[in-house]
Design a protein around this motif. Sequence first.
Motif, PDB file in Angstrom:
ATOM      1  N   TRP A  37      45.597   3.763 -61.010  1.00 47.11           N
ATOM      2  CA  TRP A  37      44.705   3.310 -59.952  1.00 47.11           C
ATOM      3  C   TRP A  37      45.213   2.023 -59.318  1.00 47.11           C
ATOM      4  O   TRP A  37      46.002   1.286 -59.893  1.00 47.11           O
ATOM      5  CB  TRP A  37      43.287   3.157 -60.508  1.00 47.11           C
ATOM      6  N   GLU A  38      44.763   1.784 -58.081  1.00 49.53           N
ATOM      7  CA  GLU A  38      45.375   0.763 -57.229  1.00 49.53           C
ATOM      8  C   GLU A  38      45.407  -0.633 -57.841  1.00 49.53           C
ATOM      9  O   GLU A  38      46.382  -1.377 -57.678  1.00 49.53           O
ATOM     10  CB  GLU A  38      44.639   0.725 -55.876  1.00 49.53           C
ATOM     11  N   ALA A  39      44.352  -1.014 -58.532  1.00 49.62           N
ATOM     12  CA  ALA A  39      44.317  -2.365 -59.089  1.00 49.62           C
ATOM     13  C   ALA A  39      45.410  -2.586 -60.132  1.00 49.62           C
ATOM     14  O   ALA A  39      45.806  -3.724 -60.387  1.00 49.62           O
ATOM     15  CB  ALA A  39      42.944  -2.650 -59.700  1.00 49.62           C
ATOM     16  N   SER A  40      45.908  -1.499 -60.735  1.00 50.71           N
ATOM     17  CA  SER A  40      46.955  -1.635 -61.747  1.00 50.71           C
ATOM     18  C   SER A  40      48.239  -2.206 -61.165  1.00 50.71           C
ATOM     19  O   SER A  40      48.946  -2.975 -61.832  1.00 50.71           O
ATOM     20  CB  SER A  40      47.244  -0.277 -62.389  1.00 50.71           C
ATOM     21  N   TYR A  41      48.548  -1.829 -59.938  1.00 47.70           N
ATOM     22  CA  TYR A  41      49.765  -2.339 -59.307  1.00 47.70           C
ATOM     23  C   TYR A  41      49.645  -3.835 -59.026  1.00 47.70           C
ATOM     24  O   TYR A  41      50.616  -4.582 -59.147  1.00 47.70           O
ATOM     25  CB  TYR A  41      50.053  -1.575 -58.015  1.00 47.70           C
ATOM     26  N   LEU A  42      48.440  -4.266 -58.629  1.00 50.44           N
ATOM     27  CA  LEU A  42      48.215  -5.693 -58.404  1.00 50.44           C
ATOM     28  C   LEU A  42      48.314  -6.447 -59.724  1.00 50.44           C
ATOM     29  O   LEU A  42      48.955  -7.500 -59.820  1.00 50.44           O
ATOM     30  CB  LEU A  42      46.838  -5.906 -57.778  1.00 50.44           C
ATOM     31  N   LEU A  43      47.689  -5.906 -60.754  1.00 49.53           N
ATOM     32  CA  LEU A  43      47.686  -6.557 -62.064  1.00 49.53           C
ATOM     33  C   LEU A  43      49.090  -6.647 -62.640  1.00 49.53           C
ATOM     34  O   LEU A  43      49.443  -7.632 -63.304  1.00 49.53           O
ATOM     35  CB  LEU A  43      46.770  -5.788 -63.011  1.00 49.53           C
ATOM     36  N   GLU A  44      49.911  -5.642 -62.385  1.00 50.60           N
ATOM     37  CA  GLU A  44      51.296  -5.654 -62.854  1.00 50.60           C
ATOM     38  C   GLU A  44      52.034  -6.889 -62.347  1.00 50.60           C
ATOM     39  O   GLU A  44      52.841  -7.491 -63.069  1.00 50.60           O
ATOM     40  CB  GLU A  44      52.014  -4.392 -62.379  1.00 50.60           C
ATOM     41  N   GLN A  45      51.732  -7.295 -61.111  1.00 47.05           N
ATOM     42  CA  GLN A  45      52.402  -8.461 -60.534  1.00 47.05           C
ATOM     43  C   GLN A  45      51.924  -9.766 -61.173  1.00 47.05           C
ATOM     44  O   GLN A  45      52.675 -10.740 -61.241  1.00 47.05           O
ATOM     45  CB  GLN A  45      52.146  -8.504 -59.024  1.00 47.05           C
ATOM     46  N   TYR A  46      50.678  -9.771 -61.619  1.00 46.74           N
ATOM     47  CA  TYR A  46      50.123 -10.981 -62.215  1.00 46.74           C
ATOM     48  C   TYR A  46      50.542 -11.154 -63.667  1.00 46.74           C
ATOM     49  O   TYR A  46      50.770 -12.287 -64.119  1.00 46.74           O
ATOM     50  CB  TYR A  46      48.598 -10.947 -62.114  1.00 46.74           C
ATOM     51  N   LEU A  47      50.660 -10.058 -64.397  1.00 47.28           N
ATOM     52  CA  LEU A  47      50.960 -10.122 -65.827  1.00 47.28           C
ATOM     53  C   LEU A  47      52.454 -10.281 -66.055  1.00 47.28           C
ATOM     54  O   LEU A  47      53.126  -9.416 -66.621  1.00 47.28           O
ATOM     55  CB  LEU A  47      50.434  -8.869 -66.536  1.00 47.28           C
ATOM     56  N   GLN A  48      52.972 -11.401 -65.593  1.00 49.35           N
ATOM     57  CA  GLN A  48      54.382 -11.720 -65.739  1.00 49.35           C
ATOM     58  C   GLN A  48      54.531 -13.198 -66.103  1.00 49.35           C
ATOM     59  O   GLN A  48      53.670 -14.013 -65.769  1.00 49.35           O
ATOM     60  CB  GLN A  48      55.136 -11.436 -64.438  1.00 49.35           C
ATOM     61  N   PRO A  49      55.610 -13.529 -66.786  1.00 50.60           N
ATOM     62  CA  PRO A  49      55.825 -14.940 -67.126  1.00 50.60           C
ATOM     63  C   PRO A  49      55.981 -15.798 -65.874  1.00 50.60           C
ATOM     64  O   PRO A  49      56.488 -15.330 -64.854  1.00 50.60           O
ATOM     65  CB  PRO A  49      57.142 -14.911 -67.929  1.00 50.60           C
ATOM     66  N   PRO A  50      55.542 -17.044 -65.928  1.00 50.69           N
ATOM     67  CA  PRO A  50      55.742 -17.958 -64.802  1.00 50.69           C
ATOM     68  C   PRO A  50      57.214 -18.022 -64.419  1.00 50.69           C
ATOM     69  O   PRO A  50      58.092 -18.061 -65.274  1.00 50.69           O
ATOM     70  CB  PRO A  50      55.246 -19.296 -65.348  1.00 50.69           C
ATOM     71  N   GLY A  51      57.464 -17.996 -63.139  1.00 48.37           N
ATOM     72  CA  GLY A  51      58.837 -18.083 -62.657  1.00 48.37           C
ATOM     73  C   GLY A  51      59.477 -16.751 -62.399  1.00 48.37           C
ATOM     74  O   GLY A  51      60.539 -16.680 -61.764  1.00 48.37           O
ATOM     75  N   SER A  52      58.870 -15.658 -62.870  1.00 44.88           N
ATOM     76  CA  SER A  52      59.472 -14.344 -62.656  1.00 44.88           C
ATOM     77  C   SER A  52      58.850 -13.622 -61.477  1.00 44.88           C
ATOM     78  O   SER A  52      59.249 -12.507 -61.147  1.00 44.88           O
ATOM     79  CB  SER A  52      59.336 -13.484 -63.919  1.00 44.88           C
ATOM     80  N   SER A  53      57.860 -14.245 -60.827  1.00 44.63           N
ATOM     81  CA  SER A  53      57.213 -13.649 -59.669  1.00 44.63           C
ATOM     82  C   SER A  53      57.517 -14.475 -58.435  1.00 44.63           C
ATOM     83  O   SER A  53      57.786 -15.674 -58.510  1.00 44.63           O
ATOM     84  CB  SER A  53      55.695 -13.577 -59.894  1.00 44.63           C
ATOM     85  N   SER A  54      57.431 -13.837 -57.286  1.00 47.00           N
ATOM     86  CA  SER A  54      57.621 -14.556 -56.026  1.00 47.00           C
ATOM     87  C   SER A  54      56.372 -15.339 -55.648  1.00 47.00           C
ATOM     88  O   SER A  54      56.394 -16.148 -54.717  1.00 47.00           O
ATOM     89  CB  SER A  54      57.979 -13.576 -54.903  1.00 47.00           C
ATOM     90  N   PHE A  55      55.258 -15.097 -56.373  1.00 46.59           N
ATOM     91  CA  PHE A  55      54.010 -15.810 -56.109  1.00 46.59           C
ATOM     92  C   PHE A  55      53.832 -16.973 -57.085  1.00 46.59           C
ATOM     93  O   PHE A  55      54.330 -16.939 -58.205  1.00 46.59           O
ATOM     94  CB  PHE A  55      52.807 -14.867 -56.269  1.00 46.59           C
ATOM     95  N   VAL A  56      53.084 -17.963 -56.633  1.00 46.50           N
ATOM     96  CA  VAL A  56      52.616 -19.026 -57.521  1.00 46.50           C
ATOM     97  C   VAL A  56      51.133 -18.774 -57.750  1.00 46.50           C
ATOM     98  O   VAL A  56      50.311 -18.894 -56.840  1.00 46.50           O
ATOM     99  CB  VAL A  56      52.838 -20.415 -56.900  1.00 46.50           C
ATOM    100  N   PHE A  57      50.786 -18.398 -58.990  1.00 42.45           N
ATOM    101  CA  PHE A  57      49.421 -17.998 -59.296  1.00 42.45           C
ATOM    102  C   PHE A  57      48.599 -19.168 -59.825  1.00 42.45           C
ATOM    103  O   PHE A  57      49.097 -20.017 -60.570  1.00 42.45           O
ATOM    104  CB  PHE A  57      49.416 -16.879 -60.340  1.00 42.45           C
ATOM    105  N   ASP A  58      47.338 -19.169 -59.449  1.00 42.46           N
ATOM    106  CA  ASP A  58      46.379 -20.143 -59.959  1.00 42.46           C
ATOM    107  C   ASP A  58      45.070 -19.413 -60.259  1.00 42.46           C
ATOM    108  O   ASP A  58      44.430 -18.916 -59.333  1.00 42.46           O
ATOM    109  CB  ASP A  58      46.155 -21.245 -58.927  1.00 42.46           C
TER     110      ASP A  58
END
Length: 293
Positions: A46-67
């Motif tokens: 389901w669609e939210a899984s793809y969004l969550l996949e991007q968040y559940l990553q170590p800091p520095g491995s994503s193109s986003f800065v999460f808060d």
Amino acid sequence: MPDSSSFNFPLGLNIAPSAPTNSKNPVEDSWQSQAIAEFGIAGRIWEASYLLEQYLQPPGSSSFVFDPPCSIFPPPNPPTSSITSPWPSISSPFASSSLSTFPPQTIIELGAGTGFTSLNLASLLRPEDIIVLTDLDEVVPLMEERTACRSSDSLDGQGGQVLVRGLAWGEGREDQLSLPEGREGKITHLICSDLVYFPFLYPPLLRTLLALTDPNPSKIEIIIAYKVRSLFKETPFWDSLGEEFSLVPVLADGKRFGASDGLGIFVVKRREMGKKREEEVGFEELLFLSMEI
């Protein structure tokens, strides 16, 4: 409450394999189609899984800065080593020095279905970390199959330990997950992805969230990914959740992550004893402000 065998095959079910919003190709279309035929709703990513996949990553491995950043991983440090996930598009650099002092993580996913979220995450964890996929007993074969595929595809045995358990919400079986010795009562995180859709499941889901957080309410973090489908029907769940839990929306580069697609991620924790929801300003605004629906 309807019999559990009907949960995944509601009347008029007509769903197809999904794909990330930035891709036109379904993820492993052939197995997803087969899983939908055999397991219904549980067989679809389901669609939210793809969004969550991007968040559940170590800091520095994503193109986003999460808060807030994902607390499953240690705070960012200059990377001294790199582990590459077998899953496409995920790379997870982190500092080995920070990992040595970071406690083992024990993560439970509710309603895991295909295991897409947990198995992606498992590939980024350490051997001492444990992630438990849970769903209805009749979905256990699907979770076991996908876990076996993940194990055969993984590189050099990297990643966390993966367990599969049957767990129906609200039936008081939360203490029967049979976690490894030393991990009972030491859950660090609960993961929920696209679980808010059938109103009759809201009360049992809430009971399970309360039961699983009871042993250590101040330290267990719940990460909820959500897609708005019928806000009128879904608001009662968030309203009830807010009575016992506080919610913080995840921002990416200062903006609500996923808002443009009607999606969101919330970091959720049990309230302190005696602290009531009314003490927080703008609860509904916190949940849905800037979510484009």
